[in-house]
Design a protein around this motif. Sequence first.
Motif, mmCIF file in Angstrom:
data_model
loop_
_atom_site.group_PDB
_atom_site.id
_atom_site.type_symbol
_atom_site.label_atom_id
_atom_site.label_comp_id
_atom_site.label_asym_id
_atom_site.label_seq_id
_atom_site.Cartn_x
_atom_site.Cartn_y
_atom_site.Cartn_z
ATOM 1 N N ILE A 1 -11.906 3.028 -0.257
ATOM 2 C CA ILE A 1 -10.607 2.350 -0.265
ATOM 3 C C ILE A 1 -10.498 1.420 0.951
ATOM 4 C CG2 ILE A 1 -8.117 2.705 -0.048
ATOM 5 C CD1 ILE A 1 -8.429 5.196 -1.776
ATOM 6 N N PHE B 1 -4.096 14.769 -4.691
ATOM 7 C CA PHE B 1 -4.731 15.630 -5.690
ATOM 8 C C PHE B 1 -5.829 16.473 -5.053
ATOM 9 C CE2 PHE B 1 -7.322 16.889 -9.261
ATOM 10 C CZ PHE B 1 -6.403 17.095 -10.268
ATOM 11 N N ILE B 2 -6.602 15.807 -4.153
ATOM 12 C CA ILE B 2 -7.662 16.542 -3.451
ATOM 13 C C ILE B 2 -7.052 17.691 -2.646
ATOM 14 C CG2 ILE B 2 -9.383 16.369 -1.614
ATOM 15 C CD1 ILE B 2 -10.009 13.546 -2.701
ATOM 16 N N LEU C 1 -3.976 -1.063 -10.528
ATOM 17 C CA LEU C 1 -4.355 -1.662 -9.248
ATOM 18 C C LEU C 1 -4.187 -3.180 -9.292
ATOM 19 C CD1 LEU C 1 -7.573 0.415 -8.526
ATOM 20 C CD2 LEU C 1 -5.499 0.383 -7.122
ATOM 21 N N GLN D 1 -4.657 10.082 -4.967
ATOM 22 C CA GLN D 1 -5.955 10.764 -5.053
ATOM 23 C C GLN D 1 -6.089 11.820 -3.955
ATOM 24 O OE1 GLN D 1 -9.067 7.794 -5.107
ATOM 25 N NE2 GLN D 1 -8.282 6.871 -6.975
ATOM 26 N N LEU D 2 -5.709 11.415 -2.746
ATOM 27 C CA LEU D 2 -5.829 12.368 -1.633
ATOM 28 C C LEU D 2 -4.907 13.561 -1.843
ATOM 29 C CD1 LEU D 2 -6.197 10.004 1.438
ATOM 30 C CD2 LEU D 2 -7.944 11.347 0.270
ATOM 31 N N LEU E 1 -9.823 -2.495 0.915
ATOM 32 C CA LEU E 1 -8.648 -3.117 1.553
ATOM 33 C C LEU E 1 -9.066 -4.218 2.504
ATOM 34 C CD1 LEU E 1 -6.333 -0.022 2.249
ATOM 35 C CD2 LEU E 1 -6.150 -1.734 0.439
ATOM 36 N N ARG F 1 -0.929 -1.339 -4.148
ATOM 37 C CA ARG F 1 -1.196 -0.372 -5.223
ATOM 38 C C ARG F 1 -2.402 0.527 -4.879
ATOM 39 N NH1 ARG F 1 0.884 -2.129 -11.004
ATOM 40 N NH2 ARG F 1 2.978 -2.634 -10.304
ATOM 41 N N ALA F 2 -3.403 -0.069 -4.179
ATOM 42 C CA ALA F 2 -4.572 0.729 -3.781
ATOM 43 C C ALA F 2 -4.136 1.853 -2.856
ATOM 44 C CB ALA F 2 -5.616 -0.134 -3.105
ATOM 45 N N ALA F 3 -3.251 1.526 -1.946
ATOM 46 C CA ALA F 3 -2.759 2.550 -1.018
ATOM 47 C C ALA F 3 -2.035 3.640 -1.800
ATOM 48 C CB ALA F 3 -1.817 1.916 0.014
ATOM 49 N N LEU F 4 -1.252 3.196 -2.785
ATOM 50 C CA LEU F 4 -0.495 4.146 -3.598
ATOM 51 C C LEU F 4 -1.440 5.083 -4.355
ATOM 52 C CD1 LEU F 4 2.646 3.823 -3.722
ATOM 53 C CD2 LEU F 4 2.314 3.137 -6.103
ATOM 54 N N LEU F 5 -2.405 4.448 -5.047
ATOM 55 C CA LEU F 5 -3.330 5.241 -5.849
ATOM 56 C C LEU F 5 -4.219 6.123 -4.965
ATOM 57 C CD1 LEU F 5 -3.806 5.409 -8.928
ATOM 58 C CD2 LEU F 5 -5.816 3.987 -8.595
ATOM 59 N N GLY F 6 -4.662 5.551 -3.871
ATOM 60 C CA GLY F 6 -5.475 6.309 -2.918
ATOM 61 C C GLY F 6 -4.711 7.511 -2.399
ATOM 62 N N LEU G 1 -6.395 20.435 -4.953
ATOM 63 C CA LEU G 1 -7.610 21.183 -5.253
ATOM 64 C C LEU G 1 -7.948 22.151 -4.120
ATOM 65 C CD1 LEU G 1 -10.003 18.511 -6.818
ATOM 66 C CD2 LEU G 1 -8.884 20.406 -7.985
ATOM 67 N N ALA G 2 -7.782 21.659 -2.898
ATOM 68 C CA ALA G 2 -8.076 22.500 -1.734
ATOM 69 C C ALA G 2 -7.154 23.716 -1.723
ATOM 70 C CB ALA G 2 -7.910 21.691 -0.453
ATOM 71 N N SER H 1 -3.543 -4.314 -2.407
ATOM 72 C CA SER H 1 -3.554 -3.385 -1.262
ATOM 73 C C SER H 1 -2.461 -2.344 -1.403
ATOM 74 C CB SER H 1 -3.357 -4.142 0.047
ATOM 75 O OG SER H 1 -4.410 -5.043 0.213
#
Lengths: 379, 647
Positions: A306, B29-30, A184, B26-27, A310, B18-23, B33-34, B16
């Motif tokens: 998040i 992956f969720i 990050l 994550q979603l 942001l 990278r956060a969007a990328l990682l987020g 799981l679903a 921002s």
Amino acid sequence: MSYLEYAVKSAPTGFRKIFHLNWPVALLLASVSGAGFLMLYSVAGGSFSPWAEPQMKRFAMGFALMIGVAMVPIWFWRSLAGVGYLLTVALLVAVELFGTVGMGAQRWIDLGFMRLQPSELMKITLVMFLAAYYDWLPAKRTSHPFWVLIPVIAIIIPTLLVLRQPDLGTSILLLAAGGGLMFLAGVHWAYFAAVLASVIGLVTTVFQSRGTEWQLIKDYQFRRIDTFLDPSTDPLGAGYHITQSKIALGSGGWTGRGFMQGTQSRLNFLPEKHTDFIFTTLAEEFGFLGGISLLGLYALIIVFCIWSALTNKDRFSSLLILGIALNFFLFFAVNMSMVMGLAPVVGVPLPMVSYGGSAMLVLMLAFGLMQSAHVHRLR
Amino acid sequence: MKKTRAETDFSHRRISRRAALLGGAQLLFIGGLAARMRFLQVDQADQFRLLAEENRINVRLIPPSRGEVFDRNGTRLAQNAPSYRIVIVREDAGDTDEVLHRLSQIIPLAPEDIERTKDELKRSPSFLPVTIAEDVRWEDISRVSVNAPALPGVTPEVGLSRVYPQGSDFAHVLGYVGPVSDYDLEKIADPEPVLRIPRFQIGKVGVETKLEPVLRGKAGAKRVEVNAAGRVMRELDRREGTPGSDIQLTIDAKLQGYVQARLDQESASAVVIDCEHGDVLACASAPTFDPNLFVRGISVKDYSSLTGNKYRPLASKTVQGLYPPGSTFKMVTAMAALEAGLIGPDETVYCPGHLTVSGRRFHCWKRAGHGWVDLQTSLKRSCDVYYYDLAIKVGIEKISDMARRFGLGIKHDVPMSAVAQGLAPNMEWKQQTYGQSWRVGDTVNVSIGQGFMLASPMQLAVMSARIATGRAVEPRLIKSVDGVEQPSRGGESLGMNENNLRKMRRAMNAVVNDRRGTAYGSRIIEDAMRMAGKTGTSQVRNITAAERRAGVIRNEDLPWERRDHALFVNFAPIEAPKYAVAVVVEHGGGGSKAAAPIARDITLQALYGGQPPLEAYPAKDRERIEEQQEKLRGMEPQASFVGRDQA
């Protein structure tokens, strides 16, 4: 950078801060915990004792702790990052030396009024430390090998200490959270590619070490991996957890058997039904709809975190919130993967739902920091 | 370090991004799981629901009730009687020590039972019942029931247990049952699940074990809901099993009881066979024991008194005991010679009291010798030299062959434990066993049923029946299974010359009914029931030359173990043989004195179907017989019992 750089004036003061908390996250946490109380009540056979009631008390304590932490400006917490990190590492060493052995691993220090699990605390202080580090480090140097080495060492030390306890689950979470934070912060892609390559190398080495004198992980950990890969080989032994868990989950169907009607957990086929495997009870009793709802609540917590990160202009705050969210994500993602037979059984509880004091308090502390960053954000 | 606005913006944008990328990851992956949850809970729900049912529902076996055993007239020999036991459940009892103490004041409890219960209570899960006492008397059970409020967690339970109402009379034939042991399970290649039921009884000895598959039946099952610890929550449904088949033996319980009583405490055995079908009417071995002791688990003291007894009560002497048949074997030697045509019509042999064969002197039992003897006289007076001479002429192969045709040296298919084959030796056998060649002296020994020759009382009875009928009578012990009559085997002609057989029977008649016969004292007076037989006295030791010089010691003066065995075989009535009997009294001395009277009494009992009139006995014996009958009447068969007397 000093606290003066924060737009102090724009931040709310006094009890008005309460209104500026990230209430969606707080309420989501409360509802996830609520689902937890319900399940603990159910697995105890319709009784508040022995699990639901203490869990509710601890949540109330945790919630107060979260608000308390949130009231304190984030720059105060940032200044504690380095000390907090060192202190936690020291605690991990102390556990190594004086800790209580429980369930075959040294994990706790008995403080008298509660059992402190420093590895839980480590997840937060590591994230704080890394966020503070990258806040301090000029952006240009982020990918410089020397400046990359420092956080790597900061991650490796606690990871190894936790691995020695031995607690494979938590050490993987530490590694993943630390690595995630570096990602990050903007460390160059190449490093991650290199790490990925060496991890693959390491995994092969670990498996090569099996049965030799320098065996790197314990036999039971190998067996867990084995049975994860093929649970049917040992349905009553080590594979029991995974097989039974999948049976309970699958027998829930669309809408489940109904509250307090789950046969598998009620008849004790599920081990650790109130801790690591509590999700199976929920999925059995409330079915796919219940399970997906809980997953949705978790997803929303991540999304709100998040979003909060942001919209926060402060680099420490953003990284801290993202790191905490990542930790939280790893927590439930690993637990659910394990329960659904996608990952080996590593002993990671379901955050806010599983019975357990130390984990919940640490999580609420973390969300307290997140709230503090949210309340005291640059506007 | 002062940050420029540009740098802050740059890093913020990078975070921002990278956060969007990682987020996003994550979603994603969720979402994964679903999808997995959907797969498990919706797509595979049916399969997992089935597995969950399997988890929850446990199949418990219901032990089948064991088939009962009857005698040929329907008298019950083995039955299943309710047996009461007292159990305690720890979690219901609370303070188990206190409850046990109270219980011991209400009913008699052995201190070791209390200790064992306390031990077991500590080791087993709190919900499992632990047995305090087994085979409890009904009075004690009712006392426990009345005092139930003071005895939390203590309950009487009822189960079925094997009981032998005829007690010791059938100990050797029927055998007994006992709880399955680990040793039993090891012996069975693929044990039925029912055998794993604690305390499930299976046959251990005798008919009980030989007919185990018939008697056992098929286990039923009930489905119960259990939790992971195996605790039964409730019963869902049940399917009753098939009870074992009832069995009817050919034995006549009344006759068996008489025979057993007549043998009394002698180390002896007797077999009565129906000449026509081979039905075994009585098969008694003495001394005997109470099989009920073994069902409950015999105490060490009782067991060691049984194993320590020199008369070997546990041995089933009728089929397991092997004895040199002695002079009872002489019919075989004689028949071998007759069939070979080696005895002329008036051929006689001179008996000087001994015969010298290849330098060795073989003595007749009568040292003075019998003078000139023919076939009938030789058998009647049991002259040994006559048979030495005959045997040397016939040769061992023909004798051994004849022995087998008469049922000796053959394992008869009788469903009892440890049925012995016996031995009708021949040259090949000696070569294989000892690596030595057969010698004439061996033949001489065998000719009078000594040497290598060995037979069981059952085989001797079969021999007697075969001589009587000329047919290959086979013993039959099981009359019917589940009401279905079992076929009798054998019965075809032996293929021997009827004239020769008749000669043999006449000679046996002379043994008993001729004034000079060895068994004249044991004759039957009643004309229609007269019997023919043969005495036997078999040596269990060699008389050394030194002994012979010093004068042979009288049998009564020897220690019991070295005395001669007394044997007698007979059949009756002579004209239409109905019963064949063999009696062996171990170390009983002479056959005419020790075995023949017993055989006569048994024969009369069988012929009259009960106590015979005194007129059937020779006049001078009547007084003694009356006394004896009086005594035997007092020995009624042991009454069955339910429950251990704990007073």
